[in-house]
Design a protein around this motif. Sequence first.
Motif, PDB file in Angstrom:
ATOM      1  N   ALA A   9       0.846  -1.205   0.000  1.00 34.56           N
ATOM      2  CA  ALA A   9       0.000   0.000   0.000  1.00 34.56           C
ATOM      3  C   ALA A   9       0.876   1.247   0.000  1.00 34.56           C
ATOM      4  CB  ALA A   9      -0.913  -0.005   1.218  1.00 34.56           C
ATOM      5  N   GLY A  10       0.499   2.228  -0.799  1.00 33.49           N
ATOM      6  CA  GLY A  10       1.264   3.479  -0.854  1.00 33.49           C
ATOM      7  C   GLY A  10       2.428   3.418  -1.835  1.00 33.49           C
ATOM      8  N   ARG A  11       2.681   2.251  -2.430  1.00 33.98           N
ATOM      9  CA  ARG A  11       3.792   2.121  -3.399  1.00 33.98           C
ATOM     10  C   ARG A  11       3.245   2.209  -4.809  1.00 33.98           C
ATOM     11  NH1 ARG A  11       8.204   2.270  -0.029  1.00 33.98           N
ATOM     12  NH2 ARG A  11       8.004   0.724   1.620  1.00 33.98           N
ATOM     13  N   ARG A  12       4.033   2.797  -5.699  1.00 33.71           N
ATOM     14  CA  ARG A  12       3.617   2.891  -7.096  1.00 33.71           C
ATOM     15  C   ARG A  12       4.504   1.979  -7.940  1.00 33.71           C
ATOM     16  NH1 ARG A  12       4.445   9.016  -6.518  1.00 33.71           N
ATOM     17  NH2 ARG A  12       6.075   7.964  -5.367  1.00 33.71           N
ATOM     18  N   ILE A  13       3.878   1.004  -8.556  1.00 29.16           N
ATOM     19  CA  ILE A  13       4.651   0.006  -9.304  1.00 29.16           C
ATOM     20  C   ILE A  13       4.314   0.097 -10.793  1.00 29.16           C
ATOM     21  CG2 ILE A  13       5.249  -2.447  -9.493  1.00 29.16           C
ATOM     22  CD1 ILE A  13       5.581  -2.062  -6.643  1.00 29.16           C
ATOM     23  N   LEU A  14       5.353   0.206 -11.590  1.00 28.23           N
ATOM     24  CA  LEU A  14       5.203   0.275 -13.043  1.00 28.23           C
ATOM     25  C   LEU A  14       5.608  -1.081 -13.615  1.00 28.23           C
ATOM     26  CD1 LEU A  14       4.683   2.137 -15.502  1.00 28.23           C
ATOM     27  CD2 LEU A  14       7.067   2.856 -15.357  1.00 28.23           C
ATOM     28  N   ARG A  34      -1.913  -6.485  -3.489  1.00 24.45           N
ATOM     29  CA  ARG A  34      -1.184  -6.159  -2.261  1.00 24.45           C
ATOM     30  C   ARG A  34      -1.224  -4.659  -1.958  1.00 24.45           C
ATOM     31  NH1 ARG A  34       3.975 -10.297  -2.678  1.00 24.45           N
ATOM     32  NH2 ARG A  34       4.652  -9.193  -0.807  1.00 24.45           N
ATOM     33  N   GLY A  35      -2.058  -3.945  -2.670  1.00 26.57           N
ATOM     34  CA  GLY A  35      -2.310  -2.553  -2.304  1.00 26.57           C
ATOM     35  C   GLY A  35      -1.540  -1.514  -3.087  1.00 26.57           C
ATOM     36  N   ALA A  36      -0.668  -1.939  -4.032  1.00 26.69           N
ATOM     37  CA  ALA A  36       0.117  -0.961  -4.785  1.00 26.69           C
ATOM     38  C   ALA A  36      -0.762  -0.251  -5.813  1.00 26.69           C
ATOM     39  CB  ALA A  36       1.273  -1.665  -5.504  1.00 26.69           C
ATOM     40  N   ALA A  37      -0.343   0.970  -6.177  1.00 22.63           N
ATOM     41  CA  ALA A  37      -0.966   1.656  -7.311  1.00 22.63           C
ATOM     42  C   ALA A  37      -0.181   1.204  -8.537  1.00 22.63           C
ATOM     43  CB  ALA A  37      -0.853   3.167  -7.130  1.00 22.63           C
ATOM     44  N   VAL A  38      -0.835   0.488  -9.438  1.00 22.86           N
ATOM     45  CA  VAL A  38      -0.102  -0.176 -10.530  1.00 22.86           C
ATOM     46  C   VAL A  38      -0.446   0.421 -11.884  1.00 22.86           C
ATOM     47  CG1 VAL A  38       0.358  -2.393 -11.663  1.00 22.86           C
ATOM     48  CG2 VAL A  38      -0.150  -2.334  -9.211  1.00 22.86           C
ATOM     49  N   THR A  39       0.593   0.742 -12.641  1.00 15.64           N
ATOM     50  CA  THR A  39       0.406   1.106 -14.044  1.00 15.64           C
ATOM     51  C   THR A  39       1.028  -0.011 -14.874  1.00 15.64           C
ATOM     52  OG1 THR A  39       0.538   3.450 -13.497  1.00 15.64           O
ATOM     53  CG2 THR A  39       0.852   2.863 -15.807  1.00 15.64           C
ATOM     54  N   LEU A  40       0.241  -0.544 -15.795  1.00  7.96           N
ATOM     55  CA  LEU A  40       0.692  -1.662 -16.625  1.00  7.96           C
ATOM     56  C   LEU A  40       0.793  -1.185 -18.069  1.00  7.96           C
ATOM     57  CD1 LEU A  40       1.119  -4.728 -17.208  1.00  7.96           C
ATOM     58  CD2 LEU A  40      -1.371  -4.948 -17.284  1.00  7.96           C
ATOM     59  N   ILE A  41       2.014  -1.210 -18.598  1.00  7.30           N
ATOM     60  CA  ILE A  41       2.208  -0.829 -19.997  1.00  7.30           C
ATOM     61  C   ILE A  41       2.257  -2.121 -20.794  1.00  7.30           C
ATOM     62  CG2 ILE A  41       3.709   0.358 -21.633  1.00  7.30           C
ATOM     63  CD1 ILE A  41       4.578   2.129 -19.225  1.00  7.30           C
ATOM     64  N   ALA A  42       1.194  -2.338 -21.596  1.00  6.81           N
ATOM     65  CA  ALA A  42       1.039  -3.645 -22.235  1.00  6.81           C
ATOM     66  C   ALA A  42       1.220  -3.566 -23.735  1.00  6.81           C
ATOM     67  CB  ALA A  42      -0.354  -4.197 -21.912  1.00  6.81           C
ATOM     68  N   GLY A  43       2.027  -4.490 -24.252  1.00  8.71           N
ATOM     69  CA  GLY A  43       2.111  -4.686 -25.698  1.00  8.71           C
ATOM     70  C   GLY A  43       0.825  -5.351 -26.157  1.00  8.71           C
ATOM     71  N   CYS A  98       7.248   6.460 -10.263  1.00  9.74           N
ATOM     72  CA  CYS A  98       7.079   5.118  -9.686  1.00  9.74           C
ATOM     73  C   CYS A  98       8.161   4.803  -8.643  1.00  9.74           C
ATOM     74  CB  CYS A  98       7.051   4.049 -10.779  1.00  9.74           C
ATOM     75  SG  CYS A  98       8.653   3.557 -11.392  1.00  9.74           S
ATOM     76  N   ASP A  99       7.865   3.815  -7.806  1.00  7.88           N
ATOM     77  CA  ASP A  99       8.839   3.365  -6.802  1.00  7.88           C
ATOM     78  C   ASP A  99       9.600   2.133  -7.291  1.00  7.88           C
ATOM     79  OD1 ASP A  99       8.113   5.246  -4.734  1.00  7.88           O
ATOM     80  OD2 ASP A  99       6.210   4.163  -4.635  1.00  7.88           O
ATOM     81  N   ALA A 100       8.974   1.402  -8.220  1.00  5.68           N
ATOM     82  CA  ALA A 100       9.646   0.217  -8.764  1.00  5.68           C
ATOM     83  C   ALA A 100       9.165  -0.024 -10.183  1.00  5.68           C
ATOM     84  CB  ALA A 100       9.341  -1.004  -7.902  1.00  5.68           C
ATOM     85  N   LEU A 101      10.097  -0.450 -11.034  1.00 10.51           N
ATOM     86  CA  LEU A 101       9.753  -0.824 -12.404  1.00 10.51           C
ATOM     87  C   LEU A 101      10.045  -2.315 -12.573  1.00 10.51           C
ATOM     88  CD1 LEU A 101       9.204  -0.399 -15.497  1.00 10.51           C
ATOM     89  CD2 LEU A 101      11.603   0.260 -15.717  1.00 10.51           C
ATOM     90  N   VAL A 102       9.023  -3.059 -12.964  1.00 12.33           N
ATOM     91  CA  VAL A 102       9.229  -4.481 -13.267  1.00 12.33           C
ATOM     92  C   VAL A 102       9.034  -4.625 -14.767  1.00 12.33           C
ATOM     93  CG1 VAL A 102       8.495  -6.852 -12.823  1.00 12.33           C
ATOM     94  CG2 VAL A 102       8.318  -5.140 -11.002  1.00 12.33           C
ATOM     95  N   MET A 103      10.153  -4.854 -15.436  1.00 14.16           N
ATOM     96  CA  MET A 103      10.158  -4.803 -16.901  1.00 14.16           C
ATOM     97  C   MET A 103      10.069  -6.231 -17.456  1.00 14.16           C
ATOM     98  SD  MET A 103      10.733  -2.385 -19.229  1.00 14.16           S
ATOM     99  CE  MET A 103      10.756  -2.780 -20.959  1.00 14.16           C
ATOM    100  N   SER A 104       8.843  -6.734 -17.540  1.00 15.60           N
ATOM    101  CA  SER A 104       8.737  -8.123 -17.993  1.00 15.60           C
ATOM    102  C   SER A 104       8.364  -8.227 -19.466  1.00 15.60           C
ATOM    103  CB  SER A 104       7.726  -8.891 -17.135  1.00 15.60           C
ATOM    104  OG  SER A 104       6.475  -8.294 -17.228  1.00 15.60           O
ATOM    105  N   ALA A 105       8.172  -7.103 -20.133  1.00 21.28           N
ATOM    106  CA  ALA A 105       7.837  -7.153 -21.563  1.00 21.28           C
ATOM    107  C   ALA A 105       9.016  -7.710 -22.357  1.00 21.28           C
ATOM    108  CB  ALA A 105       7.503  -5.744 -22.061  1.00 21.28           C
ATOM    109  N   ALA A 106       8.678  -8.403 -23.437  1.00 23.33           N
ATOM    110  CA  ALA A 106       9.713  -8.891 -24.358  1.00 23.33           C
ATOM    111  C   ALA A 106       9.798  -7.879 -25.489  1.00 23.33           C
ATOM    112  CB  ALA A 106       9.318 -10.265 -24.880  1.00 23.33           C
ATOM    113  N   VAL A 107      10.655  -6.897 -25.299  1.00 23.31           N
ATOM    114  CA  VAL A 107      10.752  -5.780 -26.253  1.00 23.31           C
ATOM    115  C   VAL A 107      11.626  -6.202 -27.428  1.00 23.31           C
ATOM    116  CG1 VAL A 107      11.409  -3.361 -26.509  1.00 23.31           C
ATOM    117  CG2 VAL A 107      10.579  -4.191 -24.302  1.00 23.31           C
ATOM    118  N   ALA A 108      11.143  -5.963 -28.634  1.00 22.72           N
ATOM    119  CA  ALA A 108      11.941  -6.310 -29.823  1.00 22.72           C
ATOM    120  C   ALA A 108      13.229  -5.494 -29.814  1.00 22.72           C
ATOM    121  CB  ALA A 108      11.137  -6.014 -31.081  1.00 22.72           C
ATOM    122  N   ASP A 109      14.354  -6.156 -30.099  1.00 23.62           N
ATOM    123  CA  ASP A 109      15.634  -5.442 -30.109  1.00 23.62           C
ATOM    124  C   ASP A 109      15.777  -4.564 -31.347  1.00 23.62           C
ATOM    125  OD1 ASP A 109      16.722  -6.445 -27.703  1.00 23.62           O
ATOM    126  OD2 ASP A 109      16.998  -8.387 -28.686  1.00 23.62           O
TER     127      ASP A 109
END
Length: 408
Positions: A191-196, A231-240, A272-283
């Motif tokens: 809670a109170g965390r911003r996760i990208l 778990r209470g985070a404010a989540v922004t999801l950037i989706a392909g 954001c407080d944390a970035l979780v970069m799980s996208a498979a970005v084309a090189d």
Amino acid sequence: MLTGKHILLGVTGGIAAYKSALLVREFVRAGAEVQVVMTPSATQFVTPLTFATLSRRDVIIEMFPPSPDQPTSQWTKHIDLGVWADCMIIAPATANTIAKIATGMADNFLTSLVLALRGPLVVAPTMDVDMYTNTATQHNIGVLRSRGVHIVEPEAGELASGLSGPGRLPDTPVLIEAVKNVLKGTAKDLAGRRILVTAGPTQEPIDPVRYLGNRSSGKMGFAVASAAASRGAAVTLIAGPVALATPPGVQRVDVHTAREMADAVSGHFGACDALVMSAAVADFAPASPADSKIKREALGTERFVIECVKNPDILRTAGEMRTHQVLVGFALETDNGLEHARKKRAGKKLDLIVLNDPRVDGAAFGSETNVVTLIGSDDKPEPLPRMPKLDVAHRILDRVLQLLPAAR
Ligand SMILES: Cc1cc2nc3c(=O)[nH]c(=O)nc-3n(C[C@H](O)[C@H](O)[C@H](O)COP(=O)(O)O)c2cc1C
């Protein structure tokens, strides 16, 4: 995490009911108080005595007390237990009970209790492959999922009937993990965390019809977004481009290309407080995509060469821009995974890297499970067993939580 927790274990009439005895034992070992509730059909498979002995509590089966002399205070046990429980898990859950819960029926003690339940519900559908894949069952599971019920997907393999396919009850540790994760959700420790979070593939246009892409399904990133929001985070999801529903409470930004994803990450990263970069970005992306469809005849020769340019390295840029953010990257490697992942983590200044190999059983593209190794700044690998992507997501977030500065 389970110490002192009040767990309701619902057991229904499936052949895997005997496995629930192990579940009771493990919950009790972990310090939880377990109340077992069985459907009348379940008693055809395992005796209540087994569960009563392991849980050290009487098992509840009947809705109505056997004797009218019993104090009336005992007649509303389904309501009392609905308030008492921190979490309820139904394992195994039959097609029949799932259908009843989906329609709100309350024709036995277990289904009445589900309606009276205040806390979260975990359901482990377990049945023969044809019952499981039946449109009605899939619809009912979808209904439960849309109501926020945590579904533990059955495992595929040989079934009691001799048929093969999805329908097996997952092993005890997977079920325990699911309950722990649901309890983490109620603890709201983010809670109170911003996760990208970024998820899915990118598509790099060749012309308006064709593109260069990859096989990423987006399920891992969506699981991270869903777990973080629960778990209470404010989540922004950037989706392909993926055909997945937005998890409840998540703000979604849709993109197509790596460049669009890079722009969206830059726009949200500072806050954001944390970035979780799980996208498979084309090189790479085609250097000059055509404005109209390239005609076969126009190509002239037998060979068609596409000139590509390098796409922006989103993680590296984030590493350079970071002020306080925790950075998590993924490494999809098929050879010398550990070596490459360590190098990538150090090179891009990541706090954590999640290594996976799509050729490992249970870690394939699009699969509901994953097999990953977490590597933090001490370079020590933490290999995790095969588990549902949602559980992997929670493990990643546990590490993120440790890395975040203490909440103010
Ligand atoms: C030997 C045997 C095994 C069964 N295994 C399952 C099962 O694994 N999953 C399931 O959904 N139903 C299974 N059934 C059917 C259920 O027992 C039946 O649908 C029953 O009405 C379920 O009741 P309940 O949901 O109230 O427990 C099985 C039946 C038999 C006779």
